[in-house]
Design an enzyme around this catalytic site. Sequence first.
Site, PDB file in Angstrom:
ATOM      1  N   THR A 373      27.686  27.529  15.094  1.00 37.83           N
ATOM      2  CA  THR A 373      26.777  27.091  16.159  1.00 37.83           C
ATOM      3  C   THR A 373      25.370  27.022  15.603  1.00 37.83           C
ATOM      4  O   THR A 373      24.995  27.768  14.704  1.00 37.83           O
ATOM      5  CB  THR A 373      26.834  28.013  17.390  1.00 37.83           C
ATOM      6  OG1 THR A 373      28.194  28.101  17.819  1.00 37.83           O
ATOM      7  CG2 THR A 373      25.984  27.511  18.540  1.00 37.83           C
ATOM      8  N   THR A 391      27.800  23.192  18.728  1.00 33.08           N
ATOM      9  CA  THR A 391      28.776  24.192  18.277  1.00 33.08           C
ATOM     10  C   THR A 391      30.130  23.601  17.916  1.00 33.08           C
ATOM     11  O   THR A 391      30.532  22.571  18.467  1.00 33.08           O
ATOM     12  CB  THR A 391      28.977  25.267  19.371  1.00 33.08           C
ATOM     13  OG1 THR A 391      29.803  26.312  18.866  1.00 33.08           O
ATOM     14  CG2 THR A 391      29.609  24.700  20.629  1.00 33.08           C
ATOM     15  N   ASN A 393      32.186  26.318  17.662  1.00 35.70           N
ATOM     16  CA  ASN A 393      32.563  27.693  17.992  1.00 35.70           C
ATOM     17  C   ASN A 393      32.552  28.582  16.754  1.00 35.70           C
ATOM     18  O   ASN A 393      31.495  28.810  16.205  1.00 35.70           O
ATOM     19  CB  ASN A 393      33.875  27.778  18.768  1.00 35.70           C
ATOM     20  CG  ASN A 393      33.989  29.119  19.487  1.00 35.70           C
ATOM     21  OD1 ASN A 393      32.964  29.754  19.764  1.00 35.70           O
ATOM     22  ND2 ASN A 393      35.180  29.578  19.774  1.00 35.70           N
ATOM     23  N   ASP A 415      36.814  29.824  24.087  1.00 31.95           N
ATOM     24  CA  ASP A 415      35.796  30.142  25.101  1.00 31.95           C
ATOM     25  C   ASP A 415      36.373  30.193  26.511  1.00 31.95           C
ATOM     26  O   ASP A 415      35.699  30.589  27.456  1.00 31.95           O
ATOM     27  CB  ASP A 415      34.633  29.144  25.034  1.00 31.95           C
ATOM     28  CG  ASP A 415      33.647  29.482  23.920  1.00 31.95           C
ATOM     29  OD1 ASP A 415      33.649  30.643  23.452  1.00 31.95           O
ATOM     30  OD2 ASP A 415      32.878  28.605  23.511  1.00 31.95           O
ATOM     31  N   SER A 444      30.478  28.383  28.451  1.00 30.14           N
ATOM     32  CA  SER A 444      29.688  28.559  27.230  1.00 30.14           C
ATOM     33  C   SER A 444      28.588  29.578  27.464  1.00 30.14           C
ATOM     34  O   SER A 444      28.292  29.934  28.607  1.00 30.14           O
ATOM     35  CB  SER A 444      29.064  27.209  26.860  1.00 30.14           C
ATOM     36  OG  SER A 444      28.159  27.341  25.794  1.00 30.14           O
ATOM     37  N   GLY A 464      24.952  32.417  18.485  1.00 34.46           N
ATOM     38  CA  GLY A 464      25.238  33.847  18.574  1.00 34.46           C
ATOM     39  C   GLY A 464      26.215  34.207  19.678  1.00 34.46           C
ATOM     40  O   GLY A 464      26.287  35.365  20.069  1.00 34.46           O
ATOM     41  N   GLY A 465      26.946  33.215  20.199  1.00 33.81           N
ATOM     42  CA  GLY A 465      27.917  33.513  21.254  1.00 33.81           C
ATOM     43  C   GLY A 465      27.232  34.204  22.423  1.00 33.81           C
ATOM     44  O   GLY A 465      26.156  33.789  22.863  1.00 33.81           O
TER      45      GLY A 465
HETATM   46  O1  DON Z   1      29.655  27.887  23.656  1.00 36.52           O
HETATM   47  C1  DON Z   1      29.634  29.069  23.306  1.00 36.52           C
HETATM   48  O2  DON Z   1      29.167  29.962  23.981  1.00 36.52           O
HETATM   49  C2  DON Z   1      30.172  29.428  21.939  1.00 36.52           C
HETATM   50  N1  DON Z   1      31.132  28.453  21.510  1.00 36.52           N
HETATM   51  C3  DON Z   1      29.038  29.582  20.985  1.00 36.52           C
HETATM   52  C4  DON Z   1      29.472  30.171  19.683  1.00 36.52           C
HETATM   53  C5  DON Z   1      28.378  30.711  18.882  1.00 36.52           C
HETATM   54  O3  DON Z   1      27.243  30.728  19.266  1.00 36.52           O
HETATM   55  C6  DON Z   1      28.789  31.231  17.567  1.00 36.52           C
HETATM   56  N2  DON Z   1      27.731  31.926  16.952  1.00 36.52           N
HETATM   57  N3  DON Z   1      27.132  31.937  16.104  1.00 36.52           N
END
Ligand code: DON
Length: 560
Positions: A373, A391, A393, A415, A444, A464-465
């Site tokens: 991401t 992203t 993911n 997700d 997300s 950062g998820g």
């Molecule tokens: O959409 C989302 O929330 C996730 N797919 C984001 C993943 C993410 O930020 C990975 N991190 N570094």
Amino acid sequence: MRLLPRICKSFAPGLLALALTGAPDSHSAEQLGAAIASAHPLATAAGHEILGRGGNAFDAAVAVAAVLAVVEPYASGLGGGGLWLLHRASDGRQVMVDARETAPASVRPELFVDASGKPVHAATTRGGTAAAIPGAPAALVHVAARYGALPLAATLAPAIRHARDGFQVDERYARSAASRERLLRDDAEASRIFLDGDRAPRAGWRLRQADLAATLEVLAREGSAGFYDGPVGRALVESVNRGGGVWRLADLTTYRVIERAPLRFQYRGASVTTATLPSAGGIALAQCLQMLERFETGDVRTPRDAHLVVEALRRAFRDRAAYLGDPDFVMVPVERLVSRAYATERAATIDPGAATRSEAPEREPGGVGSTSTTHLSVVDAAGNRIAATLTINLVFGSGIVARGTGVLLNNEMDDFTVRAGVSNAFGLRGGAANAIAPGKRPLSSMTPTFVEDAKGVLILGAPGGSRIVSQVALAVLDYVHSPAVDLAAIVSAPRYHHQWWPDRVEVEPGAFSPAWRAALEAKGHRVESAPRRWGNMQAVFKSKQTGIAQAVSDPRGADF
Ligand code: DON
């Protein structure tokens, strides 16, 4: 480990380039009231090239996103999706272009569980079942056509060049590839393209992506149909299904981005514009900040204020798990959740002296993501702005490259909530609202955001998820609470995080003193150091007083 970003200035004829950079190699730069922050210097340079050719912020963002797809293939790409937050200066129009991936029409929940009904983590993270229908190419076409000034042939040119001619990979690429070597080796195309022989390359190795260059060229020439139909579309379906997926060409040809009204709210006199569903990020940000407004707060790194922020995050993430999902599939009480009345009600349950317990059975926490991401922030001289979080993911997504296309597919299916009470890769839990269904978009955390006040406009976002939400919240709090803007300090400031479940305050290693931790523990929090710092924030600030725009890239970008 460098805590404060370096500041460097350089002057060129007719151009003031003032670069405030977060890493030794400049990722962010400004020119004449315009600024671009992205996670890679080649992407930022492409954005400036496009601005120099008369493109606006939206053209620049298309160029930056396309180059990121080439130079950070582990983070975003044509096989992924994203959320693009736009502000058009001419009429003040603000819109969120939702280019989130969708579940294929033939998806069945049984694909993701074993014979006893237990979720199979690999099914949502590796191979064909993990991949959802990509939105990224449609976003490039849509943003360029509706908001840009230049044709895609111009804005995709830098990406095509870097894909065809190749570029030297950096440490981040080398480490990302090493961390997913086995995944990449399992797919002949991924291995051929992203590995050196069958090993992760070292920094300095040249990555050439001829197939991806050709796919980008078709996209530039034919628009969406060049990707979602014809030879590229058929190759995507064929490769995903060979990897266990259930795609049909119609899943691709019917994919559309959705323009949605962004979420807007006020925080202590500042106007915040942020992502709406299918991201939970903006809703959590609105809830969190509006709860905090009910308290006297100042420096949110003091244990007193950190406790309040943690409690607000806990409540916002609990609501995420209980209520949020794709608004085209489930009724979500968004208006109520982001209302001031609800914030007041929820804030009243916060005890300034003691932590509330998150009531749910304990499970394994999720990982710290940062190289999968990516985010870009752009402002141009006219005041057009864009914040886009993109992203695939997890690092290198599903690991499947569609044969002959160079397109690496996402693993965004993770997700979704496969089963209530079972965490995803980020330790996030949910319920029926985020259950898998044909054509549905997974929830997300991406939180592209604008903050506008008397000082100016802040444009920001991060990967950062689940940790995206707390990163953006802390940065907005720092910005609003301070009379002067020190963008570098905002982006590099130490981070803590809470997401309701698991019930713990996660802190960046070495960032908070033993006394700080003890103060939070005394209130009943469990405080744990993460294995490493997280996030790779990209922020731009344009001052109302001076008209000067500046960009800062997170110093953590060099960590990974
Ligand atoms: O959409 C989302 O929330 C996730 N797919 C984001 C993943 C993410 O930020 C990975 N991190 N570094």
